[in-house]
Each structure stands twice: as structure tokens, then as C-alpha cells.
Scaffold this motif. Structure first.
Motif, mmCIF file in Angstrom:
data_model
loop_
_atom_site.group_PDB
_atom_site.id
_atom_site.type_symbol
_atom_site.label_atom_id
_atom_site.label_comp_id
_atom_site.label_asym_id
_atom_site.label_seq_id
_atom_site.Cartn_x
_atom_site.Cartn_y
_atom_site.Cartn_z
ATOM 1 N N LEU A 24 0.833 -1.206 0.000
ATOM 2 C CA LEU A 24 0.000 0.000 0.000
ATOM 3 C C LEU A 24 0.864 1.251 0.000
ATOM 4 N N GLU A 25 0.435 2.229 -0.739
ATOM 5 C CA GLU A 25 1.117 3.527 -0.762
ATOM 6 C C GLU A 25 0.383 4.449 0.207
ATOM 7 N N LEU A 26 0.712 4.332 1.478
ATOM 8 C CA LEU A 26 0.060 5.130 2.508
ATOM 9 C C LEU A 26 0.889 6.370 2.824
ATOM 10 N N ALA A 27 0.210 7.507 2.967
ATOM 11 C CA ALA A 27 0.877 8.712 3.442
ATOM 12 C C ALA A 27 0.914 8.637 4.966
ATOM 13 N N GLU A 28 1.767 9.432 5.594
ATOM 14 C CA GLU A 28 1.840 9.412 7.047
ATOM 15 C C GLU A 28 0.478 9.745 7.639
ATOM 16 N N ASN A 29 0.068 8.968 8.615
ATOM 17 C CA ASN A 29 -1.227 9.084 9.292
ATOM 18 C C ASN A 29 -2.410 8.786 8.381
ATOM 19 N N ASP A 30 -2.164 8.193 7.234
ATOM 20 C CA ASP A 30 -3.215 7.769 6.304
ATOM 21 C C ASP A 30 -3.847 6.493 6.854
ATOM 22 N N GLU A 31 -5.140 6.340 6.642
ATOM 23 C CA GLU A 31 -5.842 5.167 7.143
ATOM 24 C C GLU A 31 -6.717 4.598 6.034
ATOM 25 N N ARG A 32 -6.682 3.277 5.893
ATOM 26 C CA ARG A 32 -7.507 2.605 4.879
ATOM 27 C C ARG A 32 -8.086 1.329 5.461
ATOM 28 N N GLU A 33 -9.057 0.793 4.754
ATOM 29 C CA GLU A 33 -9.632 -0.478 5.145
ATOM 30 C C GLU A 33 -9.242 -1.514 4.102
ATOM 31 N N VAL A 34 -8.688 -2.630 4.556
ATOM 32 C CA VAL A 34 -8.283 -3.730 3.682
ATOM 33 C C VAL A 34 -8.962 -4.983 4.205
ATOM 34 N N GLU A 35 -9.770 -5.602 3.374
ATOM 35 C CA GLU A 35 -10.482 -6.822 3.761
ATOM 36 C C GLU A 35 -11.228 -6.647 5.079
ATOM 37 N N GLY A 36 -11.802 -5.453 5.279
ATOM 38 C CA GLY A 36 -12.580 -5.176 6.478
ATOM 39 C C GLY A 36 -11.771 -4.819 7.709
ATOM 40 N N ILE A 37 -10.439 -4.719 7.561
ATOM 41 C CA ILE A 37 -9.538 -4.415 8.681
ATOM 42 C C ILE A 37 -8.937 -3.026 8.461
ATOM 43 N N VAL A 38 -8.894 -2.227 9.519
ATOM 44 C CA VAL A 38 -8.302 -0.894 9.436
ATOM 45 C C VAL A 38 -6.777 -1.011 9.446
ATOM 46 N N VAL A 39 -6.156 -0.327 8.489
ATOM 47 C CA VAL A 39 -4.700 -0.283 8.342
ATOM 48 C C VAL A 39 -4.309 1.188 8.323
ATOM 49 N N SER A 40 -3.293 1.566 9.100
ATOM 50 C CA SER A 40 -2.882 2.963 9.086
ATOM 51 C C SER A 40 -1.365 3.084 9.117
ATOM 52 N N ASP A 41 -0.891 4.163 8.513
ATOM 53 C CA ASP A 41 0.532 4.478 8.554
ATOM 54 C C ASP A 41 0.754 5.291 9.815
ATOM 55 N N SER A 42 1.551 4.771 10.713
ATOM 56 C CA SER A 42 1.804 5.439 11.989
ATOM 57 C C SER A 42 3.060 6.298 11.945
ATOM 58 N N GLY A 43 3.622 6.484 10.767
ATOM 59 C CA GLY A 43 4.806 7.326 10.624
ATOM 60 C C GLY A 43 6.080 6.596 10.987
ATOM 61 N N ASP A 44 7.119 7.361 11.218
ATOM 62 C CA ASP A 44 8.418 6.793 11.561
ATOM 63 C C ASP A 44 8.526 6.566 13.058
ATOM 64 N N VAL A 45 9.176 5.480 13.431
ATOM 65 C CA VAL A 45 9.446 5.193 14.844
ATOM 66 C C VAL A 45 10.958 5.106 15.021
ATOM 67 N N PRO A 46 11.453 5.533 16.183
ATOM 68 C CA PRO A 46 12.902 5.475 16.417
ATOM 69 C C PRO A 46 13.364 4.039 16.623
ATOM 70 N N GLU A 47 14.650 3.799 16.419
ATOM 71 C CA GLU A 47 15.237 2.461 16.571
ATOM 72 C C GLU A 47 14.982 1.879 17.956
#
Length: 93
Positions: A24-47
Motif C-alpha cells: 500500500l502507498e500510505l501517506a503518514e497518518n493515512d488510514e484505509r480499510e483492507v479486507e474489512g480491517i483498518v490499516v494505518s501508517d503510523s509514521g516513523d518510529v525510532p530504533e
């Protein structure tokens, strides 16, 4: 590392949609539904996020070494940690 959150506690369902989610080509904080499940881009996380979460007993850590992807599962969410562009270049060499 980029983090994609998949809001389900059903491993089989997550597994079935995993390849579709990472493409998926998600933008930061973008949210979509895939097969009835919510998927979101949570951005970058530190190591250190991965280290901190891995130490918790309620967190399951899975790795796809071939793709350099780490998956954390806790509660009713799977977090897909995708390596940065520089790490992707290293794994392809």
C-alpha cells in the motif's frame, strides 16, 4: 523505520493480507480499510522503539529477514516495521 499498524488480533487474517498491506502507498497518518480491517501508517518510529517493545513479555516479535521487516503483535494490533531506504539498499546487496 516506518510503522504500519494493522488493527486485528487474528493472525490468520493478518497473514493473508500482509503482502497487500506492505504494498500500500500510505501517506503518514493515512488510514484505509483492507479486507474489512483498518490499516494505518503510523509514521516513523525510532530504533529504540523496537528494542523497548521487544522487551515486553506481552509482545510477540516476528521477522521477515529476506525483506528486512519486523512485525510486532500485541493486544489487537500488528505493527509492521519497515526499514528505511538506506537499510533497504543494504539488504538488497
Amino acid at each position: 523505520m516506518r510503522c504500519i499498524s494493522v488493527y486485528t488480533d487474528n493472525f490468520e487474517q493478518f497473514s493473508d493480507m500482509f503482502d497487500e498491506v506492505i504494498k500500500l502507498e500510505l501517506a503518514e497518518n493515512d488510514e484505509r480499510e483492507v479486507e474489512g480491517i483498518v490499516v494505518s501508517d503510523s509514521g516513523d518510529v525510532p530504533e529504540h522503539y523496537l528494542e523497548r517493545m521487544s522487551a515486553k513479555p506481552e509482545v510477540v516479535v516476528m521477522k521477515d529477514k529476506k525483506k528486512g521487516i519486523t512485525i510486532l503483535q500485541h493486544g489487537k494490533v500488528f505493527e509492521i516495521l519497515l526499514p528505511g531506504e538506506e537499510a533497504l539498499a543494504e539488504t538488497s546487496n
